[in-house]
Write a protein that holds these residues in place. Structure first.
Motif, PDB file in Angstrom:
ATOM      1  N   ARG A  81      37.196 -20.829   5.525  1.00  0.00           N
ATOM      2  CA  ARG A  81      37.473 -21.086   6.809  1.00  0.00           C
ATOM      3  C   ARG A  81      37.534 -19.803   7.717  1.00  0.00           C
ATOM      4  NH1 ARG A  81      41.428 -26.176   7.329  1.00  0.00           N
ATOM      5  NH2 ARG A  81      40.901 -27.370   5.730  1.00  0.00           N
ATOM      6  N   LEU A  82      38.109 -18.856   7.100  1.00  0.00           N
ATOM      7  CA  LEU A  82      38.484 -17.590   7.732  1.00  0.00           C
ATOM      8  C   LEU A  82      37.145 -16.651   7.784  1.00  0.00           C
ATOM      9  CD1 LEU A  82      40.068 -15.503   9.120  1.00  0.00           C
ATOM     10  CD2 LEU A  82      40.775 -14.671   6.991  1.00  0.00           C
ATOM     11  N   THR A  83      36.504 -16.788   6.716  1.00  0.00           N
ATOM     12  CA  THR A  83      35.101 -16.165   6.720  1.00  0.00           C
ATOM     13  C   THR A  83      33.974 -17.024   7.536  1.00  0.00           C
ATOM     14  OG1 THR A  83      35.412 -15.471   4.284  1.00  0.00           O
ATOM     15  CG2 THR A  83      33.194 -15.359   4.911  1.00  0.00           C
ATOM     16  N   THR A  84      34.018 -18.180   7.764  1.00  0.00           N
ATOM     17  CA  THR A  84      33.283 -18.689   8.573  1.00  0.00           C
ATOM     18  C   THR A  84      33.374 -18.325  10.089  1.00  0.00           C
ATOM     19  OG1 THR A  84      33.212 -20.859   7.333  1.00  0.00           O
ATOM     20  CG2 THR A  84      32.385 -21.053   9.529  1.00  0.00           C
ATOM     21  N   ILE A  85      34.761 -18.099  10.330  1.00  0.00           N
ATOM     22  CA  ILE A  85      34.961 -17.783  11.791  1.00  0.00           C
ATOM     23  C   ILE A  85      34.356 -16.266  11.951  1.00  0.00           C
ATOM     24  CG2 ILE A  85      36.880 -16.838  13.038  1.00  0.00           C
ATOM     25  CD1 ILE A  85      38.504 -19.392  11.945  1.00  0.00           C
ATOM     26  N   VAL A  86      34.679 -15.324  10.960  1.00  0.00           N
ATOM     27  CA  VAL A  86      34.148 -13.981  11.004  1.00  0.00           C
ATOM     28  C   VAL A  86      32.589 -14.113  11.008  1.00  0.00           C
ATOM     29  CG1 VAL A  86      34.130 -11.791   9.950  1.00  0.00           C
ATOM     30  CG2 VAL A  86      36.151 -12.923  10.128  1.00  0.00           C
ATOM     31  N   ASP A  87      32.101 -14.602  10.442  1.00  0.00           N
ATOM     32  CA  ASP A  87      30.558 -14.953  10.249  1.00  0.00           C
ATOM     33  C   ASP A  87      29.903 -15.291  11.692  1.00  0.00           C
ATOM     34  OD1 ASP A  87      27.874 -14.723   8.889  1.00  0.00           O
ATOM     35  OD2 ASP A  87      28.284 -16.893   8.986  1.00  0.00           O
ATOM     36  N   ILE A  88      30.486 -16.272  12.158  1.00  0.00           N
ATOM     37  CA  ILE A  88      29.831 -16.762  13.557  1.00  0.00           C
ATOM     38  C   ILE A  88      30.298 -15.733  14.441  1.00  0.00           C
ATOM     39  CG2 ILE A  88      30.485 -18.521  15.381  1.00  0.00           C
ATOM     40  CD1 ILE A  88      31.216 -20.351  12.951  1.00  0.00           C
ATOM     41  N   HIS A  89      31.385 -15.225  14.762  1.00  0.00           N
ATOM     42  CA  HIS A  89      31.862 -14.222  15.434  1.00  0.00           C
ATOM     43  C   HIS A  89      30.802 -12.946  15.455  1.00  0.00           C
ATOM     44  CE1 HIS A  89      33.598 -10.737  17.501  1.00  0.00           C
ATOM     45  NE2 HIS A  89      34.185 -11.573  18.434  1.00  0.00           N
ATOM     46  N   THR A  90      30.531 -12.563  14.109  1.00  0.00           N
ATOM     47  CA  THR A  90      29.560 -11.435  14.011  1.00  0.00           C
ATOM     48  C   THR A  90      28.239 -11.809  14.395  1.00  0.00           C
ATOM     49  OG1 THR A  90      30.726 -10.666  11.941  1.00  0.00           O
ATOM     50  CG2 THR A  90      28.455 -10.123  12.140  1.00  0.00           C
ATOM     51  N   ALA A  91      27.618 -13.044  14.051  1.00  0.00           N
ATOM     52  CA  ALA A  91      26.435 -13.477  14.427  1.00  0.00           C
ATOM     53  C   ALA A  91      26.276 -13.466  16.008  1.00  0.00           C
ATOM     54  CB  ALA A  91      26.181 -14.775  13.812  1.00  0.00           C
ATOM     55  N   LEU A  92      27.356 -13.894  16.778  1.00  0.00           N
ATOM     56  CA  LEU A  92      27.229 -14.052  18.307  1.00  0.00           C
ATOM     57  C   LEU A  92      27.186 -12.552  18.874  1.00  0.00           C
ATOM     58  CD1 LEU A  92      29.448 -16.980  18.756  1.00  0.00           C
ATOM     59  CD2 LEU A  92      26.934 -16.854  18.895  1.00  0.00           C
ATOM     60  N   VAL A  93      28.092 -11.512  18.350  1.00  0.00           N
ATOM     61  CA  VAL A  93      28.008 -10.389  18.908  1.00  0.00           C
ATOM     62  C   VAL A  93      26.974  -9.410  18.617  1.00  0.00           C
ATOM     63  CG1 VAL A  93      30.459 -10.622  19.426  1.00  0.00           C
ATOM     64  CG2 VAL A  93      29.824  -9.361  17.548  1.00  0.00           C
ATOM     65  N   GLU A  94      26.165  -9.846  17.620  1.00  0.00           N
ATOM     66  CA  GLU A  94      25.071  -8.868  17.180  1.00  0.00           C
ATOM     67  C   GLU A  94      23.696  -9.425  17.971  1.00  0.00           C
ATOM     68  OE1 GLU A  94      24.763  -9.504  13.019  1.00  0.00           O
ATOM     69  OE2 GLU A  94      26.123  -8.128  12.549  1.00  0.00           O
ATOM     70  N   PHE A 149      26.284 -11.353  22.539  1.00  0.00           N
ATOM     71  CA  PHE A 149      27.380 -11.889  23.478  1.00  0.00           C
ATOM     72  C   PHE A 149      28.148 -10.828  23.584  1.00  0.00           C
ATOM     73  CE2 PHE A 149      27.468 -16.781  23.195  1.00  0.00           C
ATOM     74  CZ  PHE A 149      26.018 -16.814  23.038  1.00  0.00           C
ATOM     75  N   THR A 150      29.223 -10.814  24.398  1.00  0.00           N
ATOM     76  CA  THR A 150      30.066  -9.835  24.572  1.00  0.00           C
ATOM     77  C   THR A 150      31.346 -10.556  23.537  1.00  0.00           C
ATOM     78  OG1 THR A 150      31.535 -10.945  26.229  1.00  0.00           O
ATOM     79  CG2 THR A 150      29.848  -9.188  26.986  1.00  0.00           C
ATOM     80  N   HIS A 151      32.401  -9.687  23.050  1.00  0.00           N
ATOM     81  CA  HIS A 151      33.429 -10.388  22.200  1.00  0.00           C
ATOM     82  C   HIS A 151      33.984 -11.658  22.972  1.00  0.00           C
ATOM     83  CE1 HIS A 151      33.054  -7.413  19.037  1.00  0.00           C
ATOM     84  NE2 HIS A 151      32.674  -6.361  19.789  1.00  0.00           N
ATOM     85  N   ALA A 152      34.446 -11.481  24.147  1.00  0.00           N
ATOM     86  CA  ALA A 152      34.825 -12.301  24.973  1.00  0.00           C
ATOM     87  C   ALA A 152      34.171 -13.669  25.128  1.00  0.00           C
ATOM     88  CB  ALA A 152      35.391 -12.067  26.225  1.00  0.00           C
ATOM     89  N   GLU A 153      32.814 -13.482  25.478  1.00  0.00           N
ATOM     90  CA  GLU A 153      31.933 -14.585  25.407  1.00  0.00           C
ATOM     91  C   GLU A 153      31.607 -15.482  23.881  1.00  0.00           C
ATOM     92  OE1 GLU A 153      28.665 -13.146  28.734  1.00  0.00           O
ATOM     93  OE2 GLU A 153      28.473 -12.416  26.909  1.00  0.00           O
ATOM     94  N   PHE A 211      34.017 -15.326  21.535  1.00  0.00           N
ATOM     95  CA  PHE A 211      35.317 -16.090  21.099  1.00  0.00           C
ATOM     96  C   PHE A 211      35.342 -17.290  22.114  1.00  0.00           C
ATOM     97  CE2 PHE A 211      39.674 -17.254  21.277  1.00  0.00           C
ATOM     98  CZ  PHE A 211      39.989 -17.039  19.784  1.00  0.00           C
ATOM     99  N   ALA A 212      35.029 -17.217  23.376  1.00  0.00           N
ATOM    100  CA  ALA A 212      34.914 -18.523  24.089  1.00  0.00           C
ATOM    101  C   ALA A 212      33.989 -19.556  23.662  1.00  0.00           C
ATOM    102  CB  ALA A 212      34.719 -18.045  25.534  1.00  0.00           C
ATOM    103  N   THR A 213      32.870 -19.387  23.112  1.00  0.00           N
ATOM    104  CA  THR A 213      32.109 -20.080  22.527  1.00  0.00           C
ATOM    105  C   THR A 213      32.524 -20.586  21.291  1.00  0.00           C
ATOM    106  OG1 THR A 213      30.001 -18.902  23.486  1.00  0.00           O
ATOM    107  CG2 THR A 213      29.717 -20.228  21.281  1.00  0.00           C
ATOM    108  N   MET A 214      33.148 -19.937  20.327  1.00  0.00           N
ATOM    109  CA  MET A 214      33.897 -20.597  19.438  1.00  0.00           C
ATOM    110  C   MET A 214      34.999 -21.472  19.593  1.00  0.00           C
ATOM    111  SD  MET A 214      33.883 -16.874  17.191  1.00  0.00           S
ATOM    112  CE  MET A 214      34.708 -17.204  15.669  1.00  0.00           C
ATOM    113  N   ARG A 221      41.887 -14.249  17.303  1.00  0.00           N
ATOM    114  CA  ARG A 221      41.750 -13.885  18.688  1.00  0.00           C
ATOM    115  C   ARG A 221      42.068 -12.412  19.005  1.00  0.00           C
ATOM    116  NH1 ARG A 221      41.703 -16.681  23.825  1.00  0.00           N
ATOM    117  NH2 ARG A 221      42.224 -15.045  25.608  1.00  0.00           N
ATOM    118  N   PRO A 222      43.020 -11.730  18.567  1.00  0.00           N
ATOM    119  CA  PRO A 222      43.259 -10.189  18.937  1.00  0.00           C
ATOM    120  C   PRO A 222      42.193  -9.429  18.309  1.00  0.00           C
ATOM    121  CG  PRO A 222      45.313 -11.152  17.736  1.00  0.00           C
ATOM    122  CD  PRO A 222      44.260 -12.439  17.901  1.00  0.00           C
ATOM    123  N   VAL A 223      41.693  -9.915  17.127  1.00  0.00           N
ATOM    124  CA  VAL A 223      40.835  -9.043  16.327  1.00  0.00           C
ATOM    125  C   VAL A 223      39.501  -9.151  17.212  1.00  0.00           C
ATOM    126  CG1 VAL A 223      39.263  -8.985  14.353  1.00  0.00           C
ATOM    127  CG2 VAL A 223      41.818  -9.387  14.038  1.00  0.00           C
TER     128      VAL A 223
END
Length: 105
Positions: A52-65, A73-77, A79-82, A98-100
């Motif tokens: 569950r945690l790795t999925t969150i990190v993987d999605i975030h990484t995919a969006l900001v790259e 995406f910006t980090h804020a964009e 996270f908002a998407t997620m 979120r803070p990360v």
């Protein structure tokens, strides 16, 4: 594309020596809590916390790259998407991430 998790899992399992938790992450990091993920369509409690945690990190990484087909995406964009992925991601882990994601850790 959807075969990557299974192929990665099989390659590592055949090589041997990897912890079961790592193999779980490799195989299931595209699973969603609502059962819409792959390769097994797992839902809810069938998905381990580390996945569950790795999925969150993987999605975030995919969006900001930067990708060949879109700008990052910006980090804020990201996270908002997620946050809009209601029912797919663990809400407690997403909140803890979120803070990360937003750089205030």
């Amino acid at each position: 594309m959807r075969k990557r998790p299974r192929l990665g899992y099989e390659a590592l399992a055949a090589q041997g020596g990897f912890p079961p938790e790592m193999l779980d992450v490799v195989l299931h990091h595209h699973e969603f809590l609502d059962g819409s993920g792959y390769p097994n369509g797992l839902r809810g409690d069938q998905i381990s916390d580390i996945v569950r945690l790795t999925t969150i990190v993987d999605i975030h990484t995919a969006l900001v790259e930067k990708r060949a087909y879109r700008l990052p995406f910006t980090h804020a964009e990201a996270f908002a998407t997620m946050e809009k992925m209601s029912g797919k991601l663990d809400p407690h882990l997403l909140h803890a991430f979120r803070p990360v994601a937003l750089g205030s850790h």
